[in-house]
Scaffold this motif. Structure first.
Motif, PDB file in Angstrom:
ATOM      1  N   ILE A   1       0.832  -1.233  -0.060  1.00 52.30           N
ATOM      2  CA  ILE A   1       0.092  -0.143  -0.171  1.00 52.30           C
ATOM      3  C   ILE A   1       0.838   1.142   0.032  1.00 52.30           C
ATOM      4  CG2 ILE A   1      -1.787   1.302   1.382  1.00 52.30           C
ATOM      5  CD1 ILE A   1      -2.995  -1.012   2.227  1.00 52.30           C
ATOM      6  N   GLU A   2       0.416   2.159  -1.077  1.00 49.41           N
ATOM      7  CA  GLU A   2       1.113   3.337  -0.843  1.00 49.41           C
ATOM      8  C   GLU A   2       0.705   4.138   0.108  1.00 49.41           C
ATOM      9  OE1 GLU A   2       1.152   7.303  -3.986  1.00 49.41           O
ATOM     10  OE2 GLU A   2       0.792   5.563  -4.623  1.00 49.41           O
ATOM     11  N   VAL A   3       1.498   5.251   0.881  1.00 54.36           N
ATOM     12  CA  VAL A   3       0.989   5.847   2.038  1.00 54.36           C
ATOM     13  C   VAL A   3       1.407   7.669   1.435  1.00 54.36           C
ATOM     14  CG1 VAL A   3       1.074   6.238   4.422  1.00 54.36           C
ATOM     15  CG2 VAL A   3       1.269   4.133   3.564  1.00 54.36           C
ATOM     16  N   GLU A   4       0.361   8.241   1.705  1.00 57.77           N
ATOM     17  CA  GLU A   4       0.510   9.555   1.643  1.00 57.77           C
ATOM     18  C   GLU A   4       0.516  10.515   2.826  1.00 57.77           C
ATOM     19  OE1 GLU A   4      -1.380  11.444  -1.805  1.00 57.77           O
ATOM     20  OE2 GLU A   4      -0.858   9.827  -3.003  1.00 57.77           O
ATOM     21  N   LEU A   5       1.309  11.487   3.215  1.00 57.25           N
ATOM     22  CA  LEU A   5       1.219  12.120   4.312  1.00 57.25           C
ATOM     23  C   LEU A   5       0.833  13.662   3.985  1.00 57.25           C
ATOM     24  CD1 LEU A   5       4.240  10.525   6.248  1.00 57.25           C
ATOM     25  CD2 LEU A   5       1.816   9.526   6.451  1.00 57.25           C
ATOM     26  N   TYR A   6       0.181  14.310   5.047  1.00 56.60           N
ATOM     27  CA  TYR A   6      -0.336  15.708   5.004  1.00 56.60           C
ATOM     28  C   TYR A   6      -0.474  16.301   5.985  1.00 56.60           C
ATOM     29  CZ  TYR A   6      -0.784  14.399  -0.054  1.00 56.60           C
ATOM     30  OH  TYR A   6      -0.618  13.897  -1.359  1.00 56.60           O
ATOM     31  N   LEU A   7      -0.112  17.676   6.113  1.00 55.71           N
ATOM     32  CA  LEU A   7      -0.353  18.471   7.171  1.00 55.71           C
ATOM     33  C   LEU A   7      -1.111  19.764   6.729  1.00 55.71           C
ATOM     34  CD1 LEU A   7      -0.167  19.332  10.220  1.00 55.71           C
ATOM     35  CD2 LEU A   7       1.953  20.664   9.501  1.00 55.71           C
ATOM     36  N   ALA A   8      -2.345  19.849   7.095  1.00 57.15           N
ATOM     37  CA  ALA A   8      -3.281  20.972   6.483  1.00 57.15           C
ATOM     38  C   ALA A   8      -2.963  22.227   7.405  1.00 57.15           C
ATOM     39  CB  ALA A   8      -4.734  20.505   6.723  1.00 57.15           C
ATOM     40  N   THR A   9      -2.890  23.409   6.654  1.00 54.92           N
ATOM     41  CA  THR A   9      -2.709  24.640   7.468  1.00 54.92           C
ATOM     42  C   THR A   9      -4.019  25.200   8.008  1.00 54.92           C
ATOM     43  OG1 THR A   9      -2.591  25.977   5.292  1.00 54.92           O
ATOM     44  CG2 THR A   9      -0.443  24.982   6.377  1.00 54.92           C
ATOM     45  N   LEU A  10      -4.035  26.004   8.979  1.00 54.03           N
ATOM     46  CA  LEU A  10      -5.217  26.522   9.813  1.00 54.03           C
ATOM     47  C   LEU A  10      -5.775  27.565   8.703  1.00 54.03           C
ATOM     48  CD1 LEU A  10      -7.311  26.242  11.886  1.00 54.03           C
ATOM     49  CD2 LEU A  10      -5.936  27.601  13.404  1.00 54.03           C
ATOM     50  N   LYS A  11      -4.989  28.491   8.422  1.00 52.37           N
ATOM     51  CA  LYS A  11      -5.456  29.873   7.673  1.00 52.37           C
ATOM     52  C   LYS A  11      -6.067  29.801   6.277  1.00 52.37           C
ATOM     53  CE  LYS A  11      -2.977  32.970  10.625  1.00 52.37           C
ATOM     54  NZ  LYS A  11      -2.000  33.982  11.013  1.00 52.37           N
ATOM     55  N   LYS A  12      -5.118  28.869   5.326  1.00 50.81           N
ATOM     56  CA  LYS A  12      -5.674  28.845   4.014  1.00 50.81           C
ATOM     57  C   LYS A  12      -5.944  27.423   3.748  1.00 50.81           C
ATOM     58  CE  LYS A  12      -2.570  32.395   2.345  1.00 50.81           C
ATOM     59  NZ  LYS A  12      -1.325  32.857   1.314  1.00 50.81           N
ATOM     60  N   ALA A  13      -5.939  26.586   4.459  1.00 52.07           N
ATOM     61  CA  ALA A  13      -6.330  25.184   4.303  1.00 52.07           C
ATOM     62  C   ALA A  13      -5.561  24.771   3.005  1.00 52.07           C
ATOM     63  CB  ALA A  13      -7.766  25.025   4.092  1.00 52.07           C
ATOM     64  N   GLU A  14      -4.365  24.994   3.352  1.00 51.31           N
ATOM     65  CA  GLU A  14      -3.340  24.400   2.243  1.00 51.31           C
ATOM     66  C   GLU A  14      -2.951  23.122   2.850  1.00 51.31           C
ATOM     67  OE1 GLU A  14      -1.225  28.400   0.158  1.00 51.31           O
ATOM     68  OE2 GLU A  14      -0.367  27.254   2.053  1.00 51.31           O
ATOM     69  N   PHE A  15      -2.560  21.735   1.901  1.00 54.11           N
ATOM     70  CA  PHE A  15      -2.223  20.669   2.403  1.00 54.11           C
ATOM     71  C   PHE A  15      -0.878  20.336   2.070  1.00 54.11           C
ATOM     72  CE2 PHE A  15      -6.602  20.917   2.553  1.00 54.11           C
ATOM     73  CZ  PHE A  15      -6.993  19.928   3.534  1.00 54.11           C
ATOM     74  N   GLN A  16      -0.004  20.521   3.036  1.00 55.83           N
ATOM     75  CA  GLN A  16       1.414  20.344   2.861  1.00 55.83           C
ATOM     76  C   GLN A  16       1.868  18.925   2.859  1.00 55.83           C
ATOM     77  OE1 GLN A  16       3.663  22.553   5.705  1.00 55.83           O
ATOM     78  NE2 GLN A  16       5.673  21.599   5.168  1.00 55.83           N
ATOM     79  N   PRO A  17       2.484  18.328   1.825  1.00 58.45           N
ATOM     80  CA  PRO A  17       2.904  17.060   1.734  1.00 58.45           C
ATOM     81  C   PRO A  17       4.123  16.790   2.718  1.00 58.45           C
ATOM     82  CG  PRO A  17       3.386  18.016  -0.599  1.00 58.45           C
ATOM     83  CD  PRO A  17       2.761  18.938   0.397  1.00 58.45           C
ATOM     84  N   ILE A  18       4.060  15.814   3.638  1.00 53.18           N
ATOM     85  CA  ILE A  18       5.048  15.429   4.456  1.00 53.18           C
ATOM     86  C   ILE A  18       5.864  14.046   4.031  1.00 53.18           C
ATOM     87  CG2 ILE A  18       5.813  14.988   6.753  1.00 53.18           C
ATOM     88  CD1 ILE A  18       4.458  17.831   6.608  1.00 53.18           C
ATOM     89  N   LEU A  19       6.986  14.512   4.030  1.00 50.91           N
ATOM     90  CA  LEU A  19       8.074  13.209   3.470  1.00 50.91           C
ATOM     91  C   LEU A  19       8.423  12.405   4.764  1.00 50.91           C
ATOM     92  CD1 LEU A  19      10.516  14.904   0.673  1.00 50.91           C
ATOM     93  CD2 LEU A  19       8.401  13.327   0.624  1.00 50.91           C
ATOM     94  N   PRO A  20       7.916  11.248   4.840  1.00 49.12           N
ATOM     95  CA  PRO A  20       8.212  10.398   6.115  1.00 49.12           C
ATOM     96  C   PRO A  20       9.751  10.545   6.368  1.00 49.12           C
ATOM     97  CG  PRO A  20       8.124   9.190   4.185  1.00 49.12           C
ATOM     98  CD  PRO A  20       7.690  10.288   3.873  1.00 49.12           C
ATOM     99  N   ILE A  21      10.091  10.403   7.462  1.00 54.62           N
ATOM    100  CA  ILE A  21      11.505  10.213   7.876  1.00 54.62           C
ATOM    101  C   ILE A  21      11.758   9.068   8.715  1.00 54.62           C
ATOM    102  CG2 ILE A  21      11.866  12.667   8.285  1.00 54.62           C
ATOM    103  CD1 ILE A  21      11.380  12.392  11.376  1.00 54.62           C
TER     104      ILE A  21
END
Length: 195
Positions: A169-189
């Motif tokens: 299974i492919e896994v994608e990670l995101y952090l949504a910002t509060l002000k503009k509701a942008e979805f920042q991709p997070i690369l796993p460490i």
């Protein structure tokens, strides 16, 4: 000492306190037994096979619901996903606030995988998360750099836990910002034991 036995009480039904005869008992039992026999011989219902593209895990925070749906549509998923919401999203996979939260996620993932044949899991955390404030630090959202690092850590933990159980299974990670509701991709460490 002489004991008197009241025969009427012996034949009395315990649940409704009326006299129950053998005939009454059989009259009420037989229709149920016949129905049970018929139901046992019927073919089990089979759900139609459906395939979705992903399982989405997000936080329960209502402030992000509309933005999340819009984001998922922009990713060309158009409602073709299963959705699970748990407080803290990636934090829930680690068992916050209870181990049952992690169990719920794994149960939903397994069902989605076996029933809907998903190929991807999308985990969406967000800024100013109350679950993270409860678990990590009530002032976490006041330090955006630290907040990003903490979410990256937990999203990475989620990534590796999912990949270890479901390597295909492919896994994608995101952090949504509060002000503009942008979805920042997070690369796993890579997570080490000291973190």
């Amino acid at each position: 000492m002489k004991h008197n036995i009241n025969l009427a009480k012996i034949n009395q039904c315990l649940c409704c306190h009326s006299l129950a005869s053998r005939r009454h008992f059989l009259q009420t039992l037989l229709p149920g037994a016949a129905a049970f026999t018929i139901l046992q011989s019927a073919a089990p219902a089979r759900a139609e096979t459906h395939q979705t593209k992903a399982l989405v895990l997000s936080c329960i925070d209502f402030r992000f619901l509309t933005a999340e749906r819009y984001f998922l549509n922009r990713k060309n998923l158009w409602g073709e996903y299963d959705w699970t919401a748990l407080a803290g999203a990636s934090l829930a996979i680690t068992g916050f606030p209870h181990p049952s939260d992690a169990e719920a996620f794994w149960d939903q993932l397994d069902i989605s995988y076996r029933l809907h044949h998903i190929h991807k899991v999308i985990v969406i955390d967000h800024q100013d998360c109350g679950a993270y404030a409860m678990m990590i630090d009530s002032n976490l959202s006041k330090d955006p750099e630290r907040e990003l690092q903490v979410h990256t850590d937990y999203l990475s933990r989620a990534y590796w836990l999912i990949r270890n159980r479901y390597p295909d299974i492919e896994v994608e990670l995101y952090l949504a910002t509060l002000k503009k509701a942008e979805f920042q991709p997070i690369l796993p460490i890579q997570i080490t034991g000291d973190r």
